[in-house]
Scaffold this motif. Structure first.
Motif, mmCIF file in Angstrom:
data_model
loop_
_atom_site.group_PDB
_atom_site.id
_atom_site.type_symbol
_atom_site.label_atom_id
_atom_site.label_comp_id
_atom_site.label_asym_id
_atom_site.label_seq_id
_atom_site.Cartn_x
_atom_site.Cartn_y
_atom_site.Cartn_z
ATOM 1 N N GLU A 171 0.823 -1.699 0.293
ATOM 2 C CA GLU A 171 0.012 -0.053 -0.444
ATOM 3 C C GLU A 171 0.700 1.451 0.162
ATOM 4 O OE1 GLU A 171 -3.404 0.728 3.045
ATOM 5 O OE2 GLU A 171 -3.449 -1.467 2.521
ATOM 6 N N LYS A 172 2.044 1.353 0.712
ATOM 7 C CA LYS A 172 2.974 2.453 0.786
ATOM 8 C C LYS A 172 4.310 2.189 0.323
ATOM 9 C CE LYS A 172 2.807 5.107 4.741
ATOM 10 N NZ LYS A 172 3.789 5.464 5.885
ATOM 11 N N LEU A 173 4.629 2.200 -0.454
ATOM 12 C CA LEU A 173 5.913 2.431 -1.435
ATOM 13 C C LEU A 173 7.215 3.357 -0.546
ATOM 14 C CD1 LEU A 173 4.643 3.125 -4.939
ATOM 15 C CD2 LEU A 173 5.437 0.474 -3.905
ATOM 16 N N LEU A 174 7.727 2.049 0.788
ATOM 17 C CA LEU A 174 8.596 2.867 1.179
ATOM 18 C C LEU A 174 10.270 1.991 0.334
ATOM 19 C CD1 LEU A 174 6.659 1.605 4.673
ATOM 20 C CD2 LEU A 174 8.076 4.270 3.757
ATOM 21 N N ASN A 175 11.350 2.864 0.839
ATOM 22 C CA ASN A 175 12.546 2.392 0.372
ATOM 23 C C ASN A 175 13.267 1.808 1.482
ATOM 24 O OD1 ASN A 175 13.713 3.381 -2.324
ATOM 25 N ND2 ASN A 175 13.583 5.706 -1.196
ATOM 26 N N THR A 176 14.336 1.054 1.711
ATOM 27 C CA THR A 176 14.695 -0.154 2.628
ATOM 28 C C THR A 176 15.798 0.664 2.827
ATOM 29 O OG1 THR A 176 14.105 -2.352 1.351
ATOM 30 C CG2 THR A 176 15.553 -2.367 3.035
ATOM 31 N N THR A 177 15.461 1.208 3.970
ATOM 32 C CA THR A 177 16.262 1.962 4.664
ATOM 33 C C THR A 177 17.289 1.129 6.099
ATOM 34 O OG1 THR A 177 15.037 3.380 5.610
ATOM 35 C CG2 THR A 177 15.516 4.369 3.684
ATOM 36 N N ILE A 178 18.374 1.065 6.071
ATOM 37 C CA ILE A 178 18.725 0.895 7.111
ATOM 38 C C ILE A 178 19.705 1.839 8.273
ATOM 39 C CG2 ILE A 178 20.550 -1.523 8.006
ATOM 40 C CD1 ILE A 178 17.831 -2.929 6.663
ATOM 41 N N ASP A 179 19.878 0.956 9.649
ATOM 42 C CA ASP A 179 20.165 2.107 10.096
ATOM 43 C C ASP A 179 21.918 1.134 10.491
ATOM 44 O OD1 ASP A 179 21.641 3.711 12.911
ATOM 45 O OD2 ASP A 179 19.964 2.794 13.809
ATOM 46 N N LEU A 180 22.746 2.269 9.758
ATOM 47 C CA LEU A 180 23.729 2.073 9.518
ATOM 48 C C LEU A 180 25.072 1.922 10.859
ATOM 49 C CD1 LEU A 180 24.294 3.015 5.421
ATOM 50 C CD2 LEU A 180 24.200 0.664 7.047
#
Ligand SMILES: *[C@@H]1O[C@H](CO)[C@@H](O)[C@H](O)[C@H]1NC(C)=O
Ligand SMILES: *[C@@H]1O[C@H](CO)[C@@H](O)[C@H](O)[C@H]1NC(C)=O
Ligand SMILES: *[C@@H]1O[C@H](CO)[C@@H](O)[C@H](O)[C@H]1NC(C)=O
Ligand SMILES: *[C@@H]1O[C@H](CO)[C@@H](O)[C@H](O)[C@H]1NC(C)=O
Ligand SMILES: *[C@@H]1O[C@H](CO)[C@@H](O)[C@H](O)[C@H]1NC(C)=O
Ligand SMILES: *[C@@H]1O[C@H](CO)[C@@H](O)[C@H](O)[C@H]1NC(C)=O
Length: 262
Positions: A108-117
């Motif tokens: 439903e919601k398009l979200l990039n995969t962001t990782i806490d580096l």
């Protein structure tokens, strides 16, 4: 009262008094208990959740182990929820899959995969980064890259739309695609080939991707070797070594009290 009776009463008071309870550090006792979550095996620092309090772990590593609500363990990283597929405590590798994409290429919601580096490191590099493109105005019959039609997918309620959605690996993407598509998201996966089909895509998204966690591994090893249990100062990310006598800063042998919350 007989002196012996008085003596017994005094001894009982001493044994039951709070001072004797404190002889064993409560946080040490609590964090000493191993922690299990679904079928992930015996877990310790930096993980916590359920009955295991946050101070036995690091705030960024809360596991949702509620078997009554979910079929699998979950973790949130920067507001995105992931299914946990595997935790390898020897190599410090966590394998996770986006919950919203695990069986669905059209969330439903398009979200990039962001990782806490600060906390995690991807195991594989860009080679296995996927781009999922949505709302692309291109004619699949005329486009020279015929292969793209093998990697296109339709989202619900879109059957008659004049646009298409598809995915490519990072290597197979090109600038043209970014100009004709309304939006795109990126998702790392452990296992995909350059010209994969949509079936491969679904399989790869469900199989997820691997991260190493960097949560003070060396410090924790030193603490454990000294007989302590790794944890953190309550409500902070500051490391604490919980020892039988009291919390220490790094190891049970240091003279430092546990650090202050930051
Ligand atoms: C994936 O979704 C399909 C249909 O949407 C469903 O039939 C299937 O059971 C789902 N598989 C899993 C593993 O959830
Ligand atoms: C598209 O997929 C089909 C079936 O998997 C395969 O036979 C065909 O070679 C693929 N076409 C391209 C251009 O990769
Ligand atoms: C679909 O898009 C093409 C090119 O952008 C346009 O020529 C065509 O009229 C559109 N068709 C519909 C049904 O919107
Ligand atoms: C994902 O990130 C890229 C930049 O890396 C950005 O261009 C794109 O708009 C983002 N997609 C969404 C849905 O936010
Ligand atoms: C990688 O993906 C391919 C095709 O989807 C599959 O046959 C293979 O078993 C997968 N390998 C691993 C290690 O998961
Ligand atoms: C490691 O421990 C230090 C000292 O307590 C703390 O400041 C730091 O935030 C920890 N590392 C990470 C990645 O949180």
């Amino acid at each position: 009262m007989h002196p012996d009776q008085l003596f017994l009463i005094l001894v009982s008071i001493l044994i039951l008094s709070p001072a004797s309870v404190n002889a064993y550090d409560e946080q040490f006792e609590t964090c000493y208990q191993p922690f299990s979550c679904f079928n992930l095996g015996s877990l310790g620092y930096p993980f916590w959740g359920g009955n295991r309090p946050q101070y036995c772990g690091h705030p960024g590593f809360e596991l949702d182990c509620n078997q009554y609500v979910y079929d699998f363990p979950r973790i949130q990283i920067l507001s995105i929820t992931y299914k946990i597929l595997k935790i390898d405590t020897t190599s410090h590798i966590l394998t996770i899959a986006r919950e919203d994409l695990a069986n669905n290429t059209c969330p439903e919601k398009l979200l990039n995969t962001t990782i806490d580096l600060n906390l995690f490191n991807p195991v594989s590099t860009d080679g296995s980064l996927l781009y999922l493109f949505y709302g692309c105005a291109l004619n699949l019959n005329s486009i020279s890259t015929q292969r793209i039609s093998n990697s296109s997918f339709v989202c619900r309620g879109e059957k008659r739309a004049n646009t298409t959605n598809f995915f490519t690996t990072k290597q197979a993407s090109n600038d043209y695609l970014f100009t004709v598509c309304k939006t795109f998201i990126t998702v790392p996966v452990d296992n995909i080939t350059t010209w994969a089909s949509v079936v491969d895509l679904r399989r790869a998204l469900a199989a997820g991707f691997s991260l190493t966690w960097m949560e003070n591994n060396t410090i924790c090893d030193l603490c454990s070797k000294s007989g302590g249990r790794c944890g953190s100062i309550p409500d902070s990310t500051t490391f604490a070594c919980y020892c039988p006598d009291r919390p220490h800063q790094l190891t049970c042998n240091d003279d430092q009290p546990a650090g202050r919350a930051n």
